[in-house]
Design an enzyme around this catalytic site. Sequence first.
Site, PDB file in Angstrom:
ATOM      1  N   LYS A 214       0.833  -1.223   0.000  1.00 24.51           N
ATOM      2  CA  LYS A 214       0.000   0.000   0.000  1.00 24.51           C
ATOM      3  C   LYS A 214       0.856   1.257   0.000  1.00 24.51           C
ATOM      4  O   LYS A 214       0.500   2.252  -0.613  1.00 24.51           O
ATOM      5  CB  LYS A 214      -0.933   0.013   1.224  1.00 24.51           C
TER       6      LYS A 214
ATOM      7  N   GLY B 222       4.034  -0.976   8.524  1.00 28.67           N
ATOM      8  CA  GLY B 222       5.317  -0.545   7.970  1.00 28.67           C
ATOM      9  C   GLY B 222       5.127  -0.365   6.489  1.00 28.67           C
ATOM     10  O   GLY B 222       4.875  -1.326   5.773  1.00 28.67           O
ATOM     11  N   HIS B 223       5.153   0.874   6.027  1.00 25.30           N
ATOM     12  CA  HIS B 223       4.953   1.138   4.605  1.00 25.30           C
ATOM     13  C   HIS B 223       6.284   1.518   3.969  1.00 25.30           C
ATOM     14  O   HIS B 223       6.904   2.488   4.355  1.00 25.30           O
ATOM     15  CB  HIS B 223       3.927   2.265   4.418  1.00 25.30           C
TER      16      HIS B 223
ATOM     17  N   GLN C 237      -2.562  -2.294   7.557  1.00 22.03           N
ATOM     18  CA  GLN C 237      -2.907  -3.731   7.624  1.00 22.03           C
ATOM     19  C   GLN C 237      -3.817  -4.110   6.443  1.00 22.03           C
ATOM     20  O   GLN C 237      -3.651  -3.548   5.379  1.00 22.03           O
ATOM     21  CB  GLN C 237      -3.559  -4.084   8.972  1.00 22.03           C
TER      22      GLN C 237
ATOM     23  N   THR D 178      -5.887  -7.594  13.886  1.00 25.82           N
ATOM     24  CA  THR D 178      -5.442  -6.435  14.637  1.00 25.82           C
ATOM     25  C   THR D 178      -6.674  -5.838  15.338  1.00 25.82           C
ATOM     26  O   THR D 178      -7.784  -6.357  15.187  1.00 25.82           O
ATOM     27  CB  THR D 178      -4.687  -5.431  13.730  1.00 25.82           C
TER      28      THR D 178
ATOM     29  N   GLY E 263      10.627  -7.499  11.052  1.00 28.45           N
ATOM     30  CA  GLY E 263      11.645  -8.312  10.386  1.00 28.45           C
ATOM     31  C   GLY E 263      11.279  -9.799  10.320  1.00 28.45           C
ATOM     32  O   GLY E 263      12.045 -10.611   9.820  1.00 28.45           O
TER      33      GLY E 263
ATOM     34  N   LYS F 140       3.549  -6.676  -7.044  1.00 26.89           N
ATOM     35  CA  LYS F 140       4.548  -7.762  -6.977  1.00 26.89           C
ATOM     36  C   LYS F 140       4.319  -8.868  -8.018  1.00 26.89           C
ATOM     37  O   LYS F 140       4.645 -10.034  -7.763  1.00 26.89           O
ATOM     38  CB  LYS F 140       4.597  -8.342  -5.569  1.00 26.89           C
TER      39      LYS F 140
ATOM     40  N   GLY G  76       7.674  -3.896  -9.443  1.00 28.32           N
ATOM     41  CA  GLY G  76       8.943  -3.636  -8.755  1.00 28.32           C
ATOM     42  C   GLY G  76       8.715  -2.608  -7.673  1.00 28.32           C
ATOM     43  O   GLY G  76       7.685  -1.932  -7.656  1.00 28.32           O
TER      44      GLY G  76
HETATM   45  P1  IMP Z   1      -1.108  -6.152  16.275  1.00 27.99           P
HETATM   46  O1  IMP Z   1      -1.655  -5.266  15.228  1.00 27.99           O
HETATM   47  O2  IMP Z   1       0.318  -5.796  16.654  1.00 27.99           O
HETATM   48  O3  IMP Z   1      -2.011  -6.267  17.460  1.00 27.99           O
HETATM   49  O4  IMP Z   1      -0.999  -7.630  15.669  1.00 27.99           O
HETATM   50  C1  IMP Z   1      -2.148  -8.416  15.368  1.00 27.99           C
HETATM   51  C2  IMP Z   1      -1.935  -9.234  14.101  1.00 27.99           C
HETATM   52  O5  IMP Z   1      -1.881  -8.343  12.987  1.00 27.99           O
HETATM   53  C3  IMP Z   1      -0.622 -10.022  14.062  1.00 27.99           C
HETATM   54  O6  IMP Z   1      -0.842 -11.224  13.335  1.00 27.99           O
HETATM   55  C4  IMP Z   1       0.314  -9.134  13.275  1.00 27.99           C
HETATM   56  O7  IMP Z   1       1.346  -9.857  12.644  1.00 27.99           O
HETATM   57  C5  IMP Z   1      -0.655  -8.546  12.266  1.00 27.99           C
HETATM   58  N1  IMP Z   1      -0.230  -7.236  11.762  1.00 27.99           N
HETATM   59  C6  IMP Z   1      -0.280  -6.054  12.412  1.00 27.99           C
HETATM   60  N2  IMP Z   1       0.171  -5.061  11.627  1.00 27.99           N
HETATM   61  C7  IMP Z   1       0.490  -5.631  10.460  1.00 27.99           C
HETATM   62  C8  IMP Z   1       0.972  -5.116   9.217  1.00 27.99           C
HETATM   63  O8  IMP Z   1       1.186  -3.908   9.038  1.00 27.99           O
HETATM   64  N3  IMP Z   1       1.167  -6.024   8.226  1.00 27.99           N
HETATM   65  C9  IMP Z   1       0.901  -7.347   8.382  1.00 27.99           C
HETATM   66  N4  IMP Z   1       0.443  -7.877   9.511  1.00 27.99           N
HETATM   67  C10 IMP Z   1       0.239  -7.023  10.542  1.00 27.99           C
END
Ligand code: IMP
Length: 433
Positions: A16, A40-41, A222, A237, A300, A329, A413
């Site tokens: 995104k 993380g964008h 997310q 989440t 990571g 991708k 890419g």
């Molecule tokens: P939380 O958002 O830290 O509470 O995590 C809840 C779930 O959402 C976990 O499975 C995380 O790995 C997933 N999650 C949270 N933020 C991201 C994201 O930005 N990308 C992918 N998975 C995410």
Amino acid sequence: MPNAVVVGTQWGDEGKGKIVDLLTESFDVVVRYQGGNNAGHTVIIDGKKTVLHLIPSGILRSDKMCVIGNGVVIDPDALWGEIQGLGGVSLRDRLLVSNRAHLIMPYHKAIESAEETSRGAAKIGTTNRGIGPCYEDKIGRRGIRVGDLLQPSLFLSSLQSNLKIKNRILADLYGEDPLDEASIYSHYVELGKQLAPFIQDTVEYLSKACEDGKNILLEGAQGTLLDIDHGTYPFVTSSNASAGGACSGTGLGPASIHGVIGITKAYTTRVGSGPFPTELVDGIADHIRERGAEYGATTGRPRRCGWFDAVVGRYARLVNGLTTLVVTKLDCLDQLEEIKICTGYRDEGNLLKYFPTDMGILNKVEPVFETHPGWMEDTSSITCHGDLPEKAKAYLDRIATLVGTDISIISIGPDRQSTIVLEESPRLRDLIG
Ligand code: IMP
């Protein structure tokens, strides 16, 4: 002027950040509406990589306004670090932070970490950023808001009443050390002073922006399957990552939103625990993970990888009311001889009509796959749809048919330039002109 939402249609990490950066050219204001620094964008411009966790990706274009909306939860340390890290980019008068957004406090992180450890094998695999406990306090009406940082006496009394309970939870329930009130107070008040120039009533700002004819891009974090209501609960989440969250998370009414741009990868990934019907556990997963650099931008962690799941895609179209789809991708599949698409799920031999809400069922469904021949050609420098290999076009057409919406952008890419915009897509043209 049209306003649009960008939403992830899978389990997050759909790319995104890059697409928001690209679309921002056609918008005046970019707003984040939910989540926090669990996101993380990644944006790559002329080879320079920037990873943003809270600030909208639009910040990398110097003439755009960026807003962190009321639906976001903010760790002020993380926000201040990100503001400083963007050193080269002038943020003066370009970044606004909602005074209604809730603050992630040190006890949110401490409680989350203790809670996850206590869950053992049943853990959710959160990012440990304190997101869930912060939203719990928001809904429980005991949260502390960003605006409270600017009123130290109010902030202190909220901190005191919260700490009284949180320290008991930490000590009595989890055997952890209690947290120190004085150090949290002084640190947060200091951060409040640094952040003060950015804090304001963003609801007022956004409605005025609409009145002034500015167009707004609403950026979700997310993805739909991680949405607290519509995702694979409880492995989700704690916010509304789907398009509906854009209204509650910004204060813009539904009638102000004119379209929803869904982002999907050409395959599927997931981080953390929870069902993932098309997951691959063989060499193909490793190949995709390496080609796609599928490691969490925030933690990571290696991402789980699998085939494109059209059941998820269709469900995401319904939940978000998708106007159009962006596929990212595609190039990561260039070297595969065969590529599969999941077209349905079977449960005990029966083809399911809907995406199951019961995780017990989702955990045991058998994906129904169709196999497509791979194109076995490098697509990463292609600039127009017509030049894509025929087999890649057929694969994309099939995704569009199964999801039930057109595809208007294809990303091949990580760089801004590595993008094919289908100029003839009327749905995208309606949104970005
Ligand atoms: P939380 O958002 O830290 O509470 O995590 C809840 C779930 O959402 C976990 O499975 C995380 O790995 C997933 N999650 C949270 N933020 C991201 C994201 O930005 N990308 C992918 N998975 C995410």
